[in-house]
Scaffold this motif. Structure first.
Motif, short mmCIF file in Angstrom:
data_model
loop_
_atom_site.label_atom_id
_atom_site.label_comp_id
_atom_site.label_asym_id
_atom_site.label_seq_id
_atom_site.Cartn_x
_atom_site.Cartn_y
_atom_site.Cartn_z
N THR A 137 0.75 -1.23 -0.05
CA THR A 137 0.07 0.07 0.07
C THR A 137 0.75 1.35 -0.11
OG1 THR A 137 -1.69 -1.06 1.30
CG2 THR A 137 -1.84 1.00 1.22
N ALA A 138 2.04 1.44 0.94
CA ALA A 138 2.77 2.20 0.91
C ALA A 138 3.76 2.59 -0.31
CB ALA A 138 3.56 2.26 2.08
N GLY A 139 3.72 1.47 -1.21
CA GLY A 139 4.53 1.63 -2.26
C GLY A 139 6.06 1.62 -1.76
N VAL A 140 6.43 0.82 -0.93
CA VAL A 140 7.97 1.08 -0.29
C VAL A 140 8.73 0.24 -1.53
CG1 VAL A 140 9.47 -0.34 1.29
CG2 VAL A 140 7.35 0.69 2.06
N ARG A 245 1.76 -20.80 -6.49
CA ARG A 245 1.43 -19.20 -6.54
C ARG A 245 2.44 -18.21 -7.01
NH1 ARG A 245 -1.21 -15.57 -1.61
NH2 ARG A 245 -0.83 -13.75 -2.37
N THR A 246 2.06 -17.23 -7.99
CA THR A 246 3.07 -16.42 -8.34
C THR A 246 2.70 -15.11 -8.19
OG1 THR A 246 3.88 -17.96 -9.91
CG2 THR A 246 4.55 -15.70 -10.45
N ASP A 247 3.49 -14.15 -7.60
CA ASP A 247 3.25 -12.78 -7.26
C ASP A 247 3.95 -11.86 -8.06
OD1 ASP A 247 0.94 -13.26 -5.49
OD2 ASP A 247 2.41 -13.46 -4.08
N ILE A 248 3.64 -11.08 -8.80
CA ILE A 248 4.48 -9.86 -9.58
C ILE A 248 3.94 -8.50 -9.02
CG2 ILE A 248 4.94 -9.18 -11.94
CD1 ILE A 248 4.27 -11.70 -13.09
N ASN A 249 5.03 -7.74 -8.66
CA ASN A 249 4.85 -6.44 -8.01
C ASN A 249 5.69 -5.35 -9.16
OD1 ASN A 249 4.27 -3.95 -6.79
ND2 ASN A 249 5.52 -4.48 -5.09
N TYR A 271 11.94 2.77 -11.29
CA TYR A 271 10.97 1.62 -11.76
C TYR A 271 11.84 0.39 -11.24
CZ TYR A 271 14.64 1.78 -15.75
OH TYR A 271 15.67 1.99 -16.45
N GLY A 272 10.97 -0.63 -11.17
CA GLY A 272 11.57 -1.79 -10.66
C GLY A 272 10.50 -2.95 -10.85
N ALA A 273 10.87 -4.12 -10.70
CA ALA A 273 9.83 -5.31 -10.68
C ALA A 273 10.24 -6.32 -9.71
CB ALA A 273 10.10 -6.06 -11.95
N ASP A 274 9.41 -7.07 -8.96
CA ASP A 274 9.39 -8.19 -7.83
C ASP A 274 8.92 -9.29 -8.24
OD1 ASP A 274 9.43 -9.22 -5.47
OD2 ASP A 274 10.42 -7.74 -4.62
N LEU A 275 9.47 -10.50 -8.52
CA LEU A 275 8.75 -11.62 -8.63
C LEU A 275 8.78 -12.53 -7.59
CD1 LEU A 275 7.22 -13.76 -10.90
CD2 LEU A 275 9.37 -14.06 -11.64
N LYS A 293 15.74 -3.29 -9.29
CA LYS A 293 15.16 -1.83 -9.05
C LYS A 293 16.27 -0.82 -9.87
CE LYS A 293 13.16 -2.83 -4.49
NZ LYS A 293 13.66 -4.17 -4.55
N MET A 294 16.06 0.02 -10.61
CA MET A 294 16.72 1.12 -11.23
C MET A 294 16.20 2.62 -10.80
SD MET A 294 16.35 -1.93 -12.83
CE MET A 294 17.45 -2.91 -14.07
N ASN A 295 16.89 3.19 -10.25
CA ASN A 295 16.59 4.24 -9.87
C ASN A 295 17.64 5.64 -10.26
OD1 ASN A 295 15.93 6.80 -8.19
ND2 ASN A 295 15.21 5.47 -6.54
N GLU A 296 17.15 6.62 -11.06
CA GLU A 296 18.12 7.56 -11.43
C GLU A 296 18.45 8.75 -10.48
OE1 GLU A 296 16.26 8.97 -14.96
OE2 GLU A 296 16.95 7.17 -16.23
#
Length: 307
Positions: A137-140, A245-249, A271-275, A293-296
């Motif tokens: 919810t907090a977008g951590v 079960r597979t969760d993608i964020n 931007y980033g992806a979590d699997l 995770k990539m952060n400029e």
């Protein structure tokens, strides 16, 4: 006449008893988890408005005698919704009962405050809990961002995603500080510190594998050693699901433009992806997690890439 009447009455009683016994049946079947398909052991099974009952065995199989066609049968077990079989027929024997899992709202539980499971209200310390749903919810974006809503916890970063210090109520914890470490990081109750420095790498804890985080404020060196003089952060990891079960964020965002005096006019983003994938194969349960995770960065020299 009296003798004939008695004979008729006796025949009628015998016929009634036979019909009553014939109407009673012995049923058998199996009780399973509707999601996983596994047999459920020790399910309570009893006839409605009766003392007749039994329980399922280790594999979920059961046998129940003395059941009439009109009787209903109740199947109940903690953690599952109660199921009532309203009509029993020998034609459906053996029967298959599928129980749906049910979620119960209970008090939050901590295990770190006294090294045993106990209600949060009974914990002999000030404890903060961050659940997996709170992280989503907090977008951590990284583990060190998970403590913004907990008072008394301060995170100091040197650059980018590098955490220089994490303190609870003013107690410092510096990775590489050796004897200066005061906040202990635990993974499922076990210390997670680097052998070369004796400190914790806070930004490397995978978010997708977290079930909840327990933050214990106060000195707990009597239970966990000198590294816990400032407090404890215990990460409880997720348990594998009984079915695959597979969760993608996925995450994406961007920073606003820096002020003019900063001499930095870039519109940078992150931007980033979590699997996370979990399941069961025979007697083995497993859970895999991978993230990128990539952060400029929102200012110069704050960009980072993390896997």
């Amino acid at each position: 006449m009296v003798s004939i009447s008695r004979n008729y009455l006796l025949c009628y009683c015998l016929l009634f008893v036979q019909l009553h016994l014939f109407a009673q049946e012995n049923i058998s079947g199996k009780v399973i988890d509707a999601r996983s398909g596994e047999g459920l052991a020790y399910v309570n099974i009893h006839v409605v408005n009766s003392t007749t009952g039994t329980t399922s065995d280790q594999k979920g199989n059961f046998q129940l005698g003395g059941v009439q066609n009109k009787d209903g049968i109740i199947f109940s077990m903690i953690g599952f919704k109660t199921f009532v079989l309203e009509f029993v027929s020998r034609e459906s024997d053996p029967i298959l009962i599928e129980l749906q899992p049910e979620v119960y709202l209970a008090d939050e539980v901590v295990i770190s405050a006294s090294r045993k499971t106990q209600s949060l209200s009974l914990a002999p310390a000030s404890v903060g809990i961050v659940a997996q749903a709170d992280l989503v919810t907090a977008g951590v974006k990284s583990f060190d961002d998970a403590f913004h809503q907990i008072s008394g916890v301060q995170v100091t970063r040197s650059s980018g995603s590098n955490v220089q210090a994490l303190s609870i109520r003013g107690a410092s914890e510096v990775a590489g500080g050796g004897i200066g470490n005061r906040v202990l990081l635990l993974l499922d109750g076990r210390p997670a510190i680097t052998p070369e420095s004796g400190g914790a790498l806070w930004n490397l804890v995978p978010l997708g594998a977290i079930e909840r985080i327990e933050v214990i404020k106060g000195a707990y060196s009597s239970l966990f050693g000198s590294s816990a003089m400032g407090g404890i952060i215990n990460v409880i990891t997720r348990s594998p699901d009984t079915i695959a079960r597979t969760d993608i964020n996925l995450q994406y965002g961007f920073y606003s433009k820096a002020p003019e005096f900063a001499d930095y006019n870039e519109y940078n983003d992150f931007y980033g992806a979590d699997l996370t994938h979990s399941g069961r194969n025979g007697h083995w349960s497993y859970i895999f997690n991978g993230a990128a995770k990539m952060n400029e960065g929102h200012r110069e020299k704050t960009s980072f890439t993390q896997y």
